[in-house]
Design an enzyme around this catalytic site. Structure first.
Site, mmCIF file in Angstrom:
data_model
loop_
_atom_site.group_PDB
_atom_site.id
_atom_site.type_symbol
_atom_site.label_atom_id
_atom_site.label_comp_id
_atom_site.label_asym_id
_atom_site.label_seq_id
_atom_site.Cartn_x
_atom_site.Cartn_y
_atom_site.Cartn_z
ATOM 1 N N SER A 1 41.911 -65.517 21.689
ATOM 2 C CA SER A 1 41.833 -66.947 21.951
ATOM 3 C C SER A 1 40.422 -67.324 22.435
ATOM 4 C CB SER A 1 42.921 -67.357 22.946
ATOM 5 O OG SER A 1 43.158 -68.737 22.899
ATOM 6 N N ASP B 1 47.759 -68.474 18.093
ATOM 7 C CA ASP B 1 47.080 -67.842 19.232
ATOM 8 C C ASP B 1 47.486 -66.380 19.439
ATOM 9 O OD1 ASP B 1 46.032 -67.180 21.722
ATOM 10 O OD2 ASP B 1 46.507 -69.113 22.608
#
Length: 299
Positions: A38, A153
């Protein structure tokens, strides 16, 4: 001895990675390989690409002057709240058509395939696409399509990717965790500062009034509830993953007072990372010496 650094996810909290990397570089610890999830993928990719953490810091400090906010303009769709086109433009401006395999040192970043419920680890191909997949927080960003897979993510499945470094030859592995779950305290009406107001303005009426502002003083809005839930889940997952994939050194950063979209606080958050790294640097160096001694003895 090969050194690997794993940078965890956490939205704006992850700007603290820059402070950690600055201190490690100051003490001569420069990674031979980097993994990131991320925001950790974004910071790690920039560090590998530019080769100088101070250049990455200069870029991040620009967030205080609002150079990130135009890219957060919402275009609500059935798949996400933020404009996919603008995020692609932002990442293309940073990485262009660079390929991961052409970087000067190995770089790895995970994403989560939500159709198959499995991890996809990027170690080659488009750097822009890999980072875009790894930062795609569900609901906020549209999933990235790759073949028949839809990627979101990487923090959902591998929030601090230590294992990939160990599996690819890292002899000394440092993990950096920026997730400290932020308790949902009762809301109180407050005067919004200018930078926060600008961010809310960029997030448009749909987000700022209907989702972010809330209707009752003490009632968490939908975005707050979702992000707080994500943080709690990731905090528990990080503890479990690092219990299995134990790094040689770990730097935890206290971030419970930082929200995931407070990118307008870069200097303060970077300094938080520096402070945490300086508190732990003697332990990191001690563990590095231990790994070096073990490697010599084994060799």
């Amino acid at each position: 001895m090969k050194t690997g650094i794993a940078l965890g996810g956490g939205g704006a909290k992850g700007l603290a990675h820059i402070g950690v990397l600055k201190v490690l570089q100051e003490y001569g610890i420069v990674p031979d390989m980097i993994s990131g999830t991320s925001i950790g993928a974004l910071i790690g990719a920039l560090y590998v690409l530019r080769g100088d953490i101070h250049a990455v810091e200069e870029f991040a400090l620009g967030f205080e002057n609002s150079n990130l906010y135009p890219y957060l303009a919402p275009r609500p769709s059935s798949s996400g709240l933020i404009s996919e086109k603008r995020i692609r433009g932002f990442l293309h401006g940073l990485f262009g058509n660079r390929r991961i395999q052409d970087l000067e040192r190995p770089f790895y970043c995970p994403a989560c395939d939500i159709r198959r419920g499995r991890e996809v680890m990027f170690n080659r191909g488009s750097l822009q696409q890999a980072v875009r997949a790894s930062i795609s927080v569900p609901v906020i960003f549209k999933p990235v399509r790759l073949g028949r897979s839809y990627l979101v993510d990487g923090g959902l499945i591998n929030p601090v990717p230590v294992d990939v470094l160990k599996n690819n030859g890292s002899d000394f592995t440092i993990a950096v965790n920026v997730i400290t779950a932020r308790p949902l305290r009762p809301r109180r009406r407050k005067k919004v500062n200018a930078k926060e107001k600008l961010l809310l303005a960029r997030l448009d009426e749909f987000l700022s009034r209907k989702l972010l502002a809330g209707h009752v003083d003490e009632e968490p809005n939908v975005i707050e509830t979702f992000l707080a839930t994500m943080e709690i889940m990731q905090e528990k997952l990080i503890a479990a993953r690092l219990g299995n994939d134990v790094p040689d050194a770990i730097i935890h950063i206290e971030t419970s007072d930082i929200k995931m979209f407070e990118f307008y606080r870069p200097a303060e958050i970077i300094r938080r990372g520096e402070q945490a790294a300086r508190r732990e640097i003697e332990t990191v160096l001690k563990n590095q010496r231990r790994c070096q001694a073990a490697q010599k003895k084994g060799g």
